[in-house]
Design an enzyme around this catalytic site. Structure first.
Site, PDB file in Angstrom:
ATOM      1  N   ARG A 231       0.857  -1.187   0.000  1.00 34.79           N
ATOM      2  CA  ARG A 231       0.000   0.000   0.000  1.00 34.79           C
ATOM      3  C   ARG A 231       0.892   1.236   0.000  1.00 34.79           C
ATOM      4  NH1 ARG A 231      -3.623  -2.362  -1.532  1.00 34.79           N
ATOM      5  NH2 ARG A 231      -5.698  -2.692  -0.667  1.00 34.79           N
ATOM      6  N   HIS A 279      -0.996   1.037  -9.384  1.00 33.41           N
ATOM      7  CA  HIS A 279      -1.702   0.127  -8.471  1.00 33.41           C
ATOM      8  C   HIS A 279      -2.347  -1.012  -9.278  1.00 33.41           C
ATOM      9  CE1 HIS A 279      -3.829  -0.228  -4.341  1.00 33.41           C
ATOM     10  NE2 HIS A 279      -3.837  -1.405  -4.954  1.00 33.41           N
TER      11      HIS A 279
HETATM   12  P1  NDP Z   1      -1.947 -11.308   4.630  1.00 35.18           P
HETATM   13  O1  NDP Z   1      -2.881 -10.779   5.640  1.00 35.18           O
HETATM   14  O2  NDP Z   1      -2.082 -12.730   4.183  1.00 35.18           O
HETATM   15  O3  NDP Z   1      -0.431 -11.134   5.140  1.00 35.18           O
HETATM   16  C1  NDP Z   1       0.030  -9.975   5.735  1.00 35.18           C
HETATM   17  C2  NDP Z   1       1.459 -10.210   6.206  1.00 35.18           C
HETATM   18  O4  NDP Z   1       1.956  -8.985   6.757  1.00 35.18           O
HETATM   19  C3  NDP Z   1       1.572 -11.263   7.303  1.00 35.18           C
HETATM   20  O5  NDP Z   1       2.746 -12.005   7.156  1.00 35.18           O
HETATM   21  C4  NDP Z   1       1.642 -10.418   8.567  1.00 35.18           C
HETATM   22  O6  NDP Z   1       2.304 -11.033   9.661  1.00 35.18           O
HETATM   23  C5  NDP Z   1       2.448  -9.240   8.071  1.00 35.18           C
HETATM   24  N1  NDP Z   1       2.263  -8.085   8.933  1.00 35.18           N
HETATM   25  C6  NDP Z   1       1.130  -7.422   9.239  1.00 35.18           C
HETATM   26  N2  NDP Z   1       1.353  -6.443  10.126  1.00 35.18           N
HETATM   27  C7  NDP Z   1       2.671  -6.487  10.393  1.00 35.18           C
HETATM   28  C8  NDP Z   1       3.510  -5.746  11.265  1.00 35.18           C
HETATM   29  N3  NDP Z   1       3.047  -4.762  12.039  1.00 35.18           N
HETATM   30  N4  NDP Z   1       4.821  -6.067  11.304  1.00 35.18           N
HETATM   31  C9  NDP Z   1       5.300  -7.072  10.544  1.00 35.18           C
HETATM   32  N5  NDP Z   1       4.563  -7.828   9.701  1.00 35.18           N
HETATM   33  C10 NDP Z   1       3.250  -7.532   9.638  1.00 35.18           C
HETATM   34  O7  NDP Z   1      -2.053 -10.321   3.389  1.00 35.18           O
HETATM   35  P2  NDP Z   1      -1.842 -10.648   1.831  1.00 35.18           P
HETATM   36  O8  NDP Z   1      -0.548 -11.319   1.657  1.00 35.18           O
HETATM   37  O9  NDP Z   1      -3.048 -11.294   1.286  1.00 35.18           O
HETATM   38  O10 NDP Z   1      -1.805  -9.158   1.228  1.00 35.18           O
HETATM   39  C11 NDP Z   1      -0.837  -8.224   1.641  1.00 35.18           C
HETATM   40  C12 NDP Z   1      -1.196  -6.835   1.149  1.00 35.18           C
HETATM   41  O11 NDP Z   1      -0.961  -6.724  -0.258  1.00 35.18           O
HETATM   42  C13 NDP Z   1      -2.670  -6.433   1.275  1.00 35.18           C
HETATM   43  O12 NDP Z   1      -2.991  -6.048   2.599  1.00 35.18           O
HETATM   44  C14 NDP Z   1      -2.775  -5.282   0.297  1.00 35.18           C
HETATM   45  O13 NDP Z   1      -2.500  -4.069   0.961  1.00 35.18           O
HETATM   46  C15 NDP Z   1      -1.679  -5.582  -0.726  1.00 35.18           C
HETATM   47  N6  NDP Z   1      -2.229  -5.858  -2.054  1.00 35.18           N
HETATM   48  C16 NDP Z   1      -1.865  -5.034  -3.094  1.00 35.18           C
HETATM   49  C17 NDP Z   1      -2.319  -5.279  -4.363  1.00 35.18           C
HETATM   50  C18 NDP Z   1      -1.869  -4.457  -5.509  1.00 35.18           C
HETATM   51  O14 NDP Z   1      -2.394  -4.602  -6.620  1.00 35.18           O
HETATM   52  N7  NDP Z   1      -0.883  -3.591  -5.332  1.00 35.18           N
HETATM   53  C19 NDP Z   1      -3.229  -6.404  -4.660  1.00 35.18           C
HETATM   54  C20 NDP Z   1      -3.520  -7.217  -3.502  1.00 35.18           C
HETATM   55  C21 NDP Z   1      -3.033  -6.938  -2.256  1.00 35.18           C
HETATM   56  P3  NDP Z   1       1.745 -12.398  10.325  1.00 35.18           P
HETATM   57  O15 NDP Z   1       2.082 -13.475   9.325  1.00 35.18           O
HETATM   58  O16 NDP Z   1       2.498 -12.521  11.577  1.00 35.18           O
HETATM   59  O17 NDP Z   1       0.264 -12.223  10.506  1.00 35.18           O
HETATM   60  C1  OXD Z   2      -6.089  -5.292  -3.054  1.00 38.48           C
HETATM   61  C2  OXD Z   2      -5.725  -4.326  -4.077  1.00 38.48           C
HETATM   62  O1  OXD Z   2      -5.955  -5.019  -1.869  1.00 38.48           O
HETATM   63  O2  OXD Z   2      -6.160  -4.456  -5.237  1.00 38.48           O
HETATM   64  O3  OXD Z   2      -6.532  -6.397  -3.437  1.00 38.48           O
HETATM   65  O4  OXD Z   2      -4.954  -3.423  -3.801  1.00 38.48           O
END
Ligand code: NDP
Ligand code: OXD
Length: 316
Positions: A231, A279
């Protein structure tokens, strides 16, 4: 069960036209398009992207919220959301797109795409040294659904892979680090930083100059690289420009920005060391995601638990 006997869906989308989502959801359920009937007591589910503030709290019989994206920060931007389960997107198709984006950008930096592009413009015929992928450590911030899939793909290409998460994680072949205490060691062992974190109060602004400064620079790439597809508000755009300009970073690939669309005045647009995408790393495709949502709603109505729920305390 007829469409009318099943829970009604409110589709509340801003920023793009939800026509295809509407058509696909309507195949099985009655769908109300916000703002036509927001306080309708027959609405059981809300399918949302950046919904209007106070909208969901006005629904008296809402039982679950479905995010159209994997990220759910857009839902929490409204501080009045009711205390019902929130379901995030987990889908093979989305994961595949993100894996492709990460592999594409890592490979392009590794194989010096920006240098060749600059050389081509000047008609320069020069072959720089090639380093094996095994000399490069890619560090993935966020070892969740998307981060783990990207890690597996990078491992198969021979890269060393580090992963950083909030809680301890184990993954074969990946050196894992966790929490605040693990952050600096993770960065110090990373040449290419891939950000796949969710935007939460704990992660906002985390990709700043101080963090970028900790990346390893003694590598065959000739400097550290940043790739952010998580993000935009995880990063400080100005800190990235500063890091690129003073050599802290060699290059960056950015899919997300503090303000989107990226303002025309942003120096990132024309920066010679930056690759910009709008994005678009992994787009939510309704043809893949709506069937998953509908089958979750059906299962929920049979008394089965919802899957891929958001942790409300951690906000992801
Ligand atoms: P998940 O919820 O599966 O994974 C999130 C990861 O981030 C986990 O490993 C989590 O740790 C870690 N995390 C969260 N908070 C912290 C913190 N404070 N410190 C360290 N690590 C942290 O999410 P996804 O993998 O499904 O997606 C990740 C992000 O990708 C989404 O939230 C979205 O913002 C972004 N995204 C962007 C897209 C784009 O087109 N650019 C498309 C889709 C998604 P833990 O394993 O310990 O819970
Ligand atoms: C998502 C995105 O969060 O598209 O899936 O950014």
């Amino acid at each position: 069960m007829s469409k009318l006997e099943k829970g009604r869906v409110l589709l509340a989308i801003t920023g793009f036209h939800p026509q295809r989502w509407h058509e696909l959801l309507s195949a099985e359920r009655e769908v109300t398009l916000e703002p036509d009937g927001p306080a309708d007591p027959s609405i059981t589910y809300a399918v949302v992207w950046k919904q209007r503030p106070n909208l969901l709290s006005g629904l008296p019989n809402l039982r679950a919220i479905f995010s159209v994206g994997a990220g759910v920060d857009h839902i929490f931007a409204d501080t009045t959301i009711p205390d019902v389960p929130i379901v995030k997107v987990v889908a093979d198709n989305l994961t595949q797109h993100m894996t492709e984006y990460v592999v594409w950008r890592v490979m392009d930096h590794h194989r010096q795409g920006m240098l060749y592009h600059a050389q081509q413009k000047k008609k320069i015929w020069h072959e720089p040294p090639q380093r094996p992928s095994g000399d490069i450590s890619v560090g993935i911030m966020g070892l969740g659904n998307l981060g783990r899939a990207a890690a597996a793909a990078l491992l198969s290409l021979g890269f060393k892979v580090n992963g950083w998460s909030r809680t301890e994680k184990a993954m074969a072949g990946v050196s894992t680090f966790a929490g605040e205490g693990g952050l600096i060691p993770f960065l110090n062992a990373t040449d290419i930083l891939v950000v796949l974190l969710p935007l939460t109060p704990a992660t906002q602004g985390m990709v700043n100059y101080g963090v970028l400064k900790e990346l390893r620079k003694r590598n065959g790439l000739g400097g550290a690289v940043l790739i952010n597809a998580g993000r935009g508000r995880l990063q400080k755009d100005a800190d990235i420009v500063r890091a690129l300009d003073d050599g802290t970073l060699k290059e960056a690939s950015l899919d997300v920005f503090e303000v989107e669309p990226l303002p025309k005045t942003s120096p990132l647009w024309n920066h010679p060391k930056v690759f910009v995408t709008p994005h678009a790393a992994a787009t939510s495709d309704p043809a893949h995601l709506v069937p998953i949502m509908l089958s979750q709603m059906n299962a929920f109505e049979r008394g089965e638990p919802l899957q891929n729920l958001v942790n409300r305390k951690e906000r992801y």
